[in-house]
Motif scaffolding. Structure first.
Motif, PDB file in Angstrom:
ATOM      1  N   VAL A 116      21.002   1.241  -1.460  1.00  0.00           N
ATOM      2  CA  VAL A 116      19.577   1.574  -1.571  1.00  0.00           C
ATOM      3  C   VAL A 116      18.890   1.219  -0.260  1.00  0.00           C
ATOM      4  O   VAL A 116      19.193   0.189   0.345  1.00  0.00           O
ATOM      5  CB  VAL A 116      18.886   0.795  -2.716  1.00  0.00           C
ATOM      6  N   VAL A 117      17.961   2.077   0.160  1.00  0.00           N
ATOM      7  CA  VAL A 117      17.081   1.784   1.288  1.00  0.00           C
ATOM      8  C   VAL A 117      15.649   1.869   0.770  1.00  0.00           C
ATOM      9  O   VAL A 117      15.302   2.812   0.052  1.00  0.00           O
ATOM     10  CB  VAL A 117      17.273   2.784   2.453  1.00  0.00           C
ATOM     11  N   CYS A 118      14.851   0.882   1.127  1.00  0.00           N
ATOM     12  CA  CYS A 118      13.446   0.864   0.708  1.00  0.00           C
ATOM     13  C   CYS A 118      12.568   0.560   1.907  1.00  0.00           C
ATOM     14  O   CYS A 118      12.878  -0.324   2.701  1.00  0.00           O
ATOM     15  CB  CYS A 118      13.233  -0.208  -0.359  1.00  0.00           C
ATOM     16  N   SER A 119      11.480   1.313   2.046  1.00  0.00           N
ATOM     17  CA  SER A 119      10.492   0.997   3.078  1.00  0.00           C
ATOM     18  C   SER A 119       9.204   0.600   2.380  1.00  0.00           C
ATOM     19  O   SER A 119       8.831   1.163   1.350  1.00  0.00           O
ATOM     20  CB  SER A 119      10.266   2.186   4.009  1.00  0.00           C
ATOM     21  N   GLU A 120       8.554  -0.412   2.936  1.00  0.00           N
ATOM     22  CA  GLU A 120       7.282  -0.906   2.408  1.00  0.00           C
ATOM     23  C   GLU A 120       6.245  -0.932   3.521  1.00  0.00           C
ATOM     24  O   GLU A 120       6.580  -1.240   4.664  1.00  0.00           O
ATOM     25  CB  GLU A 120       7.399  -2.356   1.916  1.00  0.00           C
ATOM     26  N   LYS A 121       5.026  -0.649   3.179  1.00  0.00           N
ATOM     27  CA  LYS A 121       3.889  -0.894   4.063  1.00  0.00           C
ATOM     28  C   LYS A 121       2.987  -1.847   3.302  1.00  0.00           C
ATOM     29  O   LYS A 121       2.631  -1.596   2.155  1.00  0.00           O
ATOM     30  CB  LYS A 121       3.142   0.373   4.426  1.00  0.00           C
ATOM     31  N   ARG A 122       2.638  -2.943   3.941  1.00  0.00           N
ATOM     32  CA  ARG A 122       1.792  -3.964   3.329  1.00  0.00           C
ATOM     33  C   ARG A 122       0.609  -4.252   4.230  1.00  0.00           C
ATOM     34  O   ARG A 122       0.674  -4.042   5.435  1.00  0.00           O
ATOM     35  CB  ARG A 122       2.592  -5.241   3.082  1.00  0.00           C
ATOM     36  N   VAL A 123      -0.450  -4.717   3.614  1.00  0.00           N
ATOM     37  CA  VAL A 123      -1.656  -5.051   4.367  1.00  0.00           C
ATOM     38  C   VAL A 123      -1.959  -6.535   4.174  1.00  0.00           C
ATOM     39  O   VAL A 123      -1.770  -7.086   3.090  1.00  0.00           O
ATOM     40  CB  VAL A 123      -2.853  -4.152   3.940  1.00  0.00           C
ATOM     41  N   TRP A 124      -2.356  -7.171   5.264  1.00  0.00           N
ATOM     42  CA  TRP A 124      -2.778  -8.569   5.202  1.00  0.00           C
ATOM     43  C   TRP A 124      -4.157  -8.572   4.566  1.00  0.00           C
ATOM     44  O   TRP A 124      -5.041  -7.860   5.028  1.00  0.00           O
ATOM     45  CB  TRP A 124      -2.831  -9.160   6.614  1.00  0.00           C
ATOM     46  N   ALA A 125      -4.352  -9.335   3.511  1.00  0.00           N
ATOM     47  CA  ALA A 125      -5.601  -9.222   2.754  1.00  0.00           C
ATOM     48  C   ALA A 125      -6.203 -10.586   2.440  1.00  0.00           C
ATOM     49  O   ALA A 125      -5.506 -11.578   2.290  1.00  0.00           O
ATOM     50  CB  ALA A 125      -5.357  -8.460   1.459  1.00  0.00           C
ATOM     51  N   GLY A 126      -7.514 -10.561   2.328  1.00  0.00           N
ATOM     52  CA  GLY A 126      -8.271 -11.748   1.946  1.00  0.00           C
ATOM     53  C   GLY A 126      -9.548 -11.323   1.259  1.00  0.00           C
ATOM     54  O   GLY A 126      -9.829 -10.128   1.117  1.00  0.00           O
ATOM     55  N   LEU A 127     -10.303 -12.304   0.829  1.00  0.00           N
ATOM     56  CA  LEU A 127     -11.563 -12.031   0.153  1.00  0.00           C
ATOM     57  C   LEU A 127     -12.711 -12.118   1.144  1.00  0.00           C
ATOM     58  O   LEU A 127     -12.775 -13.049   1.950  1.00  0.00           O
ATOM     59  CB  LEU A 127     -11.783 -13.035  -0.988  1.00  0.00           C
ATOM     60  N   ASN A 128     -13.623 -11.144   1.079  1.00  0.00           N
ATOM     61  CA  ASN A 128     -14.815 -11.216   1.928  1.00  0.00           C
ATOM     62  C   ASN A 128     -15.872 -12.075   1.239  1.00  0.00           C
ATOM     63  O   ASN A 128     -15.627 -12.659   0.180  1.00  0.00           O
ATOM     64  CB  ASN A 128     -15.326  -9.813   2.290  1.00  0.00           C
ATOM     65  N   GLU A 129     -17.061 -12.130   1.820  1.00  0.00           N
ATOM     66  CA  GLU A 129     -18.136 -12.980   1.282  1.00  0.00           C
ATOM     67  C   GLU A 129     -18.557 -12.576  -0.128  1.00  0.00           C
ATOM     68  O   GLU A 129     -19.048 -13.393  -0.894  1.00  0.00           O
ATOM     69  CB  GLU A 129     -19.372 -12.945   2.208  1.00  0.00           C
ATOM     70  N   GLN A 130     -18.369 -11.323  -0.486  1.00  0.00           N
ATOM     71  CA  GLN A 130     -18.720 -10.831  -1.821  1.00  0.00           C
ATOM     72  C   GLN A 130     -17.558 -10.990  -2.817  1.00  0.00           C
ATOM     73  O   GLN A 130     -17.676 -10.582  -3.965  1.00  0.00           O
ATOM     74  CB  GLN A 130     -19.141  -9.359  -1.772  1.00  0.00           C
ATOM     75  N   GLY A 131     -16.454 -11.569  -2.368  1.00  0.00           N
ATOM     76  CA  GLY A 131     -15.307 -11.765  -3.238  1.00  0.00           C
ATOM     77  C   GLY A 131     -14.440 -10.533  -3.406  1.00  0.00           C
ATOM     78  O   GLY A 131     -13.601 -10.482  -4.300  1.00  0.00           O
ATOM     79  N   ILE A 135       0.819  -1.210   0.000  1.00  0.00           N
ATOM     80  CA  ILE A 135       0.000   0.000   0.000  1.00  0.00           C
ATOM     81  C   ILE A 135       0.858   1.268   0.000  1.00  0.00           C
ATOM     82  O   ILE A 135       0.359   2.349  -0.278  1.00  0.00           O
ATOM     83  CB  ILE A 135      -1.022   0.018   1.161  1.00  0.00           C
ATOM     84  N   ASP A 136       2.155   1.121   0.287  1.00  0.00           N
ATOM     85  CA  ASP A 136       3.063   2.266   0.203  1.00  0.00           C
ATOM     86  C   ASP A 136       4.482   1.738   0.068  1.00  0.00           C
ATOM     87  O   ASP A 136       4.854   0.758   0.716  1.00  0.00           O
ATOM     88  CB  ASP A 136       2.950   3.137   1.462  1.00  0.00           C
ATOM     89  N   THR A 137       5.260   2.378  -0.770  1.00  0.00           N
ATOM     90  CA  THR A 137       6.683   2.048  -0.886  1.00  0.00           C
ATOM     91  C   THR A 137       7.451   3.297  -1.274  1.00  0.00           C
ATOM     92  O   THR A 137       6.920   4.171  -1.960  1.00  0.00           O
ATOM     93  CB  THR A 137       6.934   0.912  -1.909  1.00  0.00           C
ATOM     94  N   ARG A 138       8.675   3.367  -0.794  1.00  0.00           N
ATOM     95  CA  ARG A 138       9.549   4.489  -1.148  1.00  0.00           C
ATOM     96  C   ARG A 138      10.996   4.048  -0.991  1.00  0.00           C
ATOM     97  O   ARG A 138      11.284   3.175  -0.171  1.00  0.00           O
ATOM     98  CB  ARG A 138       9.245   5.725  -0.328  1.00  0.00           C
ATOM     99  N   SER A 139      11.861   4.638  -1.776  1.00  0.00           N
ATOM    100  CA  SER A 139      13.271   4.273  -1.741  1.00  0.00           C
ATOM    101  C   SER A 139      14.163   5.496  -1.835  1.00  0.00           C
ATOM    102  O   SER A 139      13.770   6.528  -2.382  1.00  0.00           O
ATOM    103  CB  SER A 139      13.620   3.329  -2.897  1.00  0.00           C
ATOM    104  N   GLN A 140      15.359   5.324  -1.316  1.00  0.00           N
ATOM    105  CA  GLN A 140      16.416   6.304  -1.468  1.00  0.00           C
ATOM    106  C   GLN A 140      17.608   5.567  -2.074  1.00  0.00           C
ATOM    107  O   GLN A 140      17.948   4.458  -1.636  1.00  0.00           O
ATOM    108  CB  GLN A 140      16.796   6.914  -0.131  1.00  0.00           C
TER     109      GLN A 140
END
Length: 136
Positions: A104-119, A60-65
């Motif tokens: 290089v330095v990289c930071s990441e933000k990730r989200v744990w994800a799955g499908l709900n009942e509606q897919g 959901i977010d990434t950036r590097s130097q």
């Protein structure tokens, strides 16, 4: 928090006409390093997807130097570490070293994800066993 290292050799296809790594390739290196980090914890993406409706951990977010270029044939070391764990998201910091110098330095933000009942893809709480390994 959990960390992992991996070494890669820069290939010809990673480089632009100036013979340096084309910057989007670094993001591919870091994405693969995130997968290697989870495998080192004992969880492959296949395992994660095998859990009920789990899709994985999209970015959901990434950036590097960028500090030092890497070139064809260089052997680089990537250190990856989980730096923060929330209810449904987590942060990773990647540091790429070339000839023992920070390149290089990289930071990441990730989200744990799955499908709900509606897919639909939705954030979900990180499973307790995985959270405990992330915090180790």
């Amino acid at each position: 928090m959990f960390q992992n290292q991996r070494q890669i050799q820069i290939e010809w296809g990673d480089c632009d006409p100036a013979d340096i790594v084309f910057y989007p390739r670094y993001f591919a290196f870091f994405d693969a390093s995130t997968g290697a980090l989870f495998e080192a914890m004992g969880y492959s993406l296949r395992d994660i997807r095998g859990q009920a409706n789990q899709v994985g951990f999209p970015m959901i977010d990434t950036r590097s130097q960028f500090y030092k270029p890497s070139k064809y044939g260089d052997i680089v070391l990537i250190e990856s570490q989980i730096t923060e764990v929330g209810d449904a998201s987590f942060d990773i910091k990647h540091r790429l070293f070339n000839d023992e110098q920070l390149a290089v330095v990289c930071s990441e933000k990730r989200v744990w994800a799955g499908l709900n009942e509606q897919g639909e893809l939705k954030a979900q709480v990180i499973p307790d066993d995985i959270r405990q390994r992330m915090l180790a």
